[in-house]
Design a protein around this motif. Structure first.
Motif, PDB file in Angstrom:
ATOM      1  N   PRO A 147       0.813  -1.222   0.000  1.00 52.19           N
ATOM      2  CA  PRO A 147       0.000   0.000   0.000  1.00 52.19           C
ATOM      3  C   PRO A 147       0.845   1.271   0.000  1.00 52.19           C
ATOM      4  O   PRO A 147       0.380   2.318  -0.457  1.00 52.19           O
ATOM      5  N   MET A 148       2.081   1.184   0.472  1.00 55.63           N
ATOM      6  CA  MET A 148       2.938   2.365   0.497  1.00 55.63           C
ATOM      7  C   MET A 148       3.246   2.842  -0.917  1.00 55.63           C
ATOM      8  O   MET A 148       3.552   4.013  -1.137  1.00 55.63           O
ATOM      9  N   PHE A 149       3.161   1.935  -1.886  1.00 52.08           N
ATOM     10  CA  PHE A 149       3.440   2.291  -3.274  1.00 52.08           C
ATOM     11  C   PHE A 149       2.169   2.595  -4.060  1.00 52.08           C
ATOM     12  O   PHE A 149       2.193   3.367  -5.012  1.00 52.08           O
ATOM     13  N   GLU A 150       1.065   1.964  -3.690  1.00 52.69           N
ATOM     14  CA  GLU A 150      -0.119   1.981  -4.544  1.00 52.69           C
ATOM     15  C   GLU A 150      -1.281   2.821  -4.019  1.00 52.69           C
ATOM     16  O   GLU A 150      -2.225   3.074  -4.748  1.00 52.69           O
ATOM     17  N   VAL A 151      -1.237   3.212  -2.753  1.00 54.04           N
ATOM     18  CA  VAL A 151      -2.359   3.933  -2.160  1.00 54.04           C
ATOM     19  C   VAL A 151      -1.924   5.359  -1.833  1.00 54.04           C
ATOM     20  O   VAL A 151      -0.786   5.602  -1.415  1.00 54.04           O
ATOM     21  N   ASN A 152      -2.848   6.289  -2.031  1.00 56.05           N
ATOM     22  CA  ASN A 152      -2.617   7.709  -1.754  1.00 56.05           C
ATOM     23  C   ASN A 152      -1.980   7.892  -0.369  1.00 56.05           C
ATOM     24  O   ASN A 152      -2.513   7.401   0.628  1.00 56.05           O
ATOM     25  N   PRO A 153      -0.823   8.569  -0.293  1.00 61.63           N
ATOM     26  CA  PRO A 153      -0.163   8.761   1.006  1.00 61.63           C
ATOM     27  C   PRO A 153      -1.074   9.380   2.059  1.00 61.63           C
ATOM     28  O   PRO A 153      -0.946   9.086   3.248  1.00 61.63           O
ATOM     29  N   ALA A 154      -1.985  10.241   1.621  1.00 60.70           N
ATOM     30  CA  ALA A 154      -2.906  10.862   2.577  1.00 60.70           C
ATOM     31  C   ALA A 154      -3.845   9.819   3.187  1.00 60.70           C
ATOM     32  O   ALA A 154      -4.164   9.882   4.379  1.00 60.70           O
ATOM     33  N   LEU A 155      -4.293   8.852   2.380  1.00 61.23           N
ATOM     34  CA  LEU A 155      -5.128   7.772   2.915  1.00 61.23           C
ATOM     35  C   LEU A 155      -4.311   6.863   3.825  1.00 61.23           C
ATOM     36  O   LEU A 155      -4.788   6.423   4.870  1.00 61.23           O
ATOM     37  N   ILE A 156      -3.064   6.605   3.416  1.00 61.44           N
ATOM     38  CA  ILE A 156      -2.174   5.777   4.234  1.00 61.44           C
ATOM     39  C   ILE A 156      -1.986   6.394   5.612  1.00 61.44           C
ATOM     40  O   ILE A 156      -2.028   5.719   6.646  1.00 61.44           O
ATOM     41  N   SER A 157      -1.757   7.711   5.638  1.00 59.90           N
ATOM     42  CA  SER A 157      -1.463   8.386   6.902  1.00 59.90           C
ATOM     43  C   SER A 157      -2.645   8.362   7.853  1.00 59.90           C
ATOM     44  O   SER A 157      -2.479   8.524   9.066  1.00 59.90           O
ATOM     45  N   ARG A 158      -3.857   8.153   7.323  1.00 59.15           N
ATOM     46  CA  ARG A 158      -5.062   8.145   8.157  1.00 59.15           C
ATOM     47  C   ARG A 158      -5.546   6.727   8.460  1.00 59.15           C
ATOM     48  O   ARG A 158      -6.604   6.553   9.046  1.00 59.15           O
ATOM     49  N   SER A 159      -4.772   5.741   8.038  1.00 59.99           N
ATOM     50  CA  SER A 159      -5.198   4.343   8.196  1.00 59.99           C
ATOM     51  C   SER A 159      -4.137   3.535   8.934  1.00 59.99           C
ATOM     52  O   SER A 159      -2.952   3.835   8.864  1.00 59.99           O
ATOM     53  N   ARG A 160      -4.597   2.504   9.621  1.00 56.19           N
ATOM     54  CA  ARG A 160      -3.682   1.523  10.191  1.00 56.19           C
ATOM     55  C   ARG A 160      -3.457   0.422   9.163  1.00 56.19           C
ATOM     56  O   ARG A 160      -4.406  -0.039   8.523  1.00 56.19           O
ATOM     57  N   LEU A 161      -2.202   0.020   9.011  1.00 51.22           N
ATOM     58  CA  LEU A 161      -1.866  -1.029   8.055  1.00 51.22           C
ATOM     59  C   LEU A 161      -1.713  -2.363   8.779  1.00 51.22           C
ATOM     60  O   LEU A 161      -1.029  -2.446   9.802  1.00 51.22           O
ATOM     61  N   PHE A 162      -2.337  -3.396   8.253  1.00 50.38           N
ATOM     62  CA  PHE A 162      -2.231  -4.732   8.815  1.00 50.38           C
ATOM     63  C   PHE A 162      -1.831  -5.697   7.701  1.00 50.38           C
ATOM     64  O   PHE A 162      -2.554  -5.822   6.702  1.00 50.38           O
ATOM     65  N   ARG A 163      -0.690  -6.336   7.865  1.00 46.61           N
ATOM     66  CA  ARG A 163      -0.225  -7.298   6.865  1.00 46.61           C
ATOM     67  C   ARG A 163      -0.653  -8.704   7.254  1.00 46.61           C
ATOM     68  O   ARG A 163      -0.359  -9.171   8.361  1.00 46.61           O
ATOM     69  N   LEU A 164      -1.333  -9.388   6.334  1.00 45.27           N
ATOM     70  CA  LEU A 164      -1.724 -10.778   6.531  1.00 45.27           C
ATOM     71  C   LEU A 164      -0.682 -11.670   5.877  1.00 45.27           C
ATOM     72  O   LEU A 164      -0.245 -11.407   4.747  1.00 45.27           O
ATOM     73  N   GLU A 165      -0.271 -12.710   6.594  1.00 47.87           N
ATOM     74  CA  GLU A 165       0.791 -13.587   6.126  1.00 47.87           C
ATOM     75  C   GLU A 165       0.217 -14.873   5.538  1.00 47.87           C
ATOM     76  O   GLU A 165      -0.926 -15.252   5.821  1.00 47.87           O
ATOM     77  N   LEU A 166       1.017 -15.533   4.715  1.00 45.84           N
ATOM     78  CA  LEU A 166       0.629 -16.853   4.222  1.00 45.84           C
ATOM     79  C   LEU A 166       0.413 -17.800   5.400  1.00 45.84           C
ATOM     80  O   LEU A 166       1.123 -17.722   6.398  1.00 45.84           O
ATOM     81  N   LEU A 167      -0.567 -18.684   5.283  1.00 46.07           N
ATOM     82  CA  LEU A 167      -0.876 -19.592   6.377  1.00 46.07           C
ATOM     83  C   LEU A 167       0.227 -20.641   6.537  1.00 46.07           C
ATOM     84  O   LEU A 167       0.810 -21.091   5.548  1.00 46.07           O
ATOM     85  N   SER A 168       0.491 -21.010   7.764  1.00 45.55           N
ATOM     86  CA  SER A 168       1.448 -22.079   8.033  1.00 45.55           C
ATOM     87  C   SER A 168       0.838 -23.411   7.624  1.00 45.55           C
ATOM     88  O   SER A 168      -0.381 -23.537   7.422  1.00 45.55           O
TER      89      SER A 168
END
Length: 443
Positions: A147-168
């Protein structure tokens, strides 16, 4: 069963197994405990219905949309969904208008889920931004991209980022077992027997993608006839037919592309031939453009090996020519040879340090005049100006070297190139030390 009973087949929810088995509560989600485990920030926010703008990102099949649907089932707010592929600015404005009315007249918040939010263009994101900022909508975005590359920085700054990982593998096993045991949504009312090898094959090849694993499970079960005991027996051969090719997460314009290339380069730089071959193989398997790989090898022959082994550049050139001449799959061999040559070669980045230091000096310092004795004396009238006068021809002296100033006066003692003690540069270092000693003595 009487005449008015509904057959189990009609009671079963429609759609693919992966859609039917989509969790509806947090407790039904397997994996992702780092963000939705007991006591985590996100879990507390969902359970308390105190949501704020957030963006879920991670590989396909890890549960981004599923988590958004769970939130939809949990929150008291209205839940709206847009797909960035099909929605336009008009759709965004209509949804915002409804959200404003809902907030003004019903005092009810609106949660807006945008799947594939990275596909929203700048205009669409800009149209949404003020309404996220003023709280008209609570944004939940999902993307497979960074999202740091593809989403508007202003939206990024107002949102919490949560990364989902591949399942074990353990979580994948739980997903498949749940599907086999659930009588309403899965295959719990079937008699299915999986061999351990078949089960492990699906888990292994799916590579942490629950959707892929469930699709393979469904295909294996529905295409296998039951035996005389009404048991559907899934062996390794059937599992292999259901999911034959390992999933490679490699979008040539996405994170996996850049991350894999980065790992390849760093493995070469770190002199690890096995890791170098692994990342090269992943790029080849995923269909990476071989000329791109050859160019990266070419660059790093100069950047990471440099004059520690001058032949590295020649080997890289040969690999590039081989790609052009042979094409794939034969070109995989010279590419591997060149990559291994670089990985096992002595390393030095003195070349890149030297040229960058020289460029910085040229950029920042006052331009130095070419010393008179180095100027060209061949063009008409140059000798009358004294150009070339006093130049000492090195080949007329012992060892083909003579003490002489080559840099401008303002930089005459400047050193740009500092050879390492690795490989061929060790010989270069000795030679330069000899020249330096000659300068000191003036002989």
């Amino acid at each position: 069963m009487d005449l008015f009973s509904t057959p189990p087949e009609q009671e079963r929810p429609k759609g693919p197994l992966a859609a039917r088995m989509r969790p509806v509560t947090l407790d039904e989600i397997f994996g992702q405990t780092h963000i939705i485990g007991e006591g985590t920030l996100l879990r507390r926010a969902i359970e308390a219905d105190r949501l704020s703008p957030m963006i879920f990102h991670g590989p396909p099949g890890t549960g981004k949309t599923t988590l958004a649907k769970v939130i939809a089932n949990t929150t008291a707010a209205a839940f709206e969904q847009l797909n960035a592929v099909t929605a336009g600015i008009k759709d965004v404005r209509e949804m915002v208008s409804q959200a404003k009315s809902r907030l003004d007249y019903d005092h009810k918040r609106t949660v807006l889920f945008i799947d594939e939010i990275h596909r929203f263009n700048k205009g669409q994101q800009d149209a949404l931004l003020p309404h996220v900022e003023d709280g008209t909508v609570i944004l939940i975005g999902a993307t497979t991209e960074n999202p740091m590359f593809e989403v508007n920085p202003a939206l990024i700054s107002r949102s919490r980022l949560f990364r989902l990982e591949l399942l074990s593998d353990g979580d994948m096993r739980k997903v498949l077992e749940h599907a086999l045991n659930d009588a309403k949504r899965g295959f719990g009312d079937y008699q299915v027997s999986f061999s351990e090898e078949a089960f492990n094959h699906i888990i292994d090849v799916a590579g942490g993608d629950a959707r892929t694993a469930l699709n393979a499970l469904e295909l294996a079960v529905l295409t296998t006839d039951a035996d005389e005991n009404e048991v559907i027996r899934i062996d390794l051969e059937t599992a292999e037919a259901s999911i034959q090719r390992r999933m490679i997460r490699y979008d040539k314009k996405g994170d996996n592309h850049y991350d894999t290339v980065s790992a390849f380069i760093k493995s070469i730089r770190g002199s690890d031939p096995d890791a170098t071959l692994y990342w090269l193989a992943k790029m080849i398997y995923a269909g990476e453009e071989p000329r791109f790989i050859a160019r990266r090898i070419y660059v790093h022959a100069a950047e990471d090996v440099g004059l520690a082994d001058p032949n590295a550049l020649l080997v890289a050139q040969a690999a590039f020519d081989a790609v052009e001449f042979l094409g794939m799959p034969e070109a995989r061999i010279p590419l591997a040879e060149a990559a291994l040559y670089l990985a096992t070669a002595p390393k030095s980045n003195a070349v890149i340090k030297g040229i960058d230091a020289a460029l910085e000096t040229v950029q920042k310092e006052r331009p130095g005049e070419v010393p008179v004795h180095l100027r060209d004396a061949h063009y008409k009238g140059a000798s009358k100006l004294g150009h070339g006068e006093g130049y000492l021809y090195p080949h007329h002296y012992n060892h083909h070297y003579v003490v002489q100033q080559y840099l401008p006066d303002s930089l005459k003692d400047k050193r740009f190139y500092e050879p390492s003690v690795n490989g061929y540069e060790k010989t270069v270092l000795k030679r330069l030390d000899y020249f330096e000693e000659r300068k000191k003595t003036g002989k």
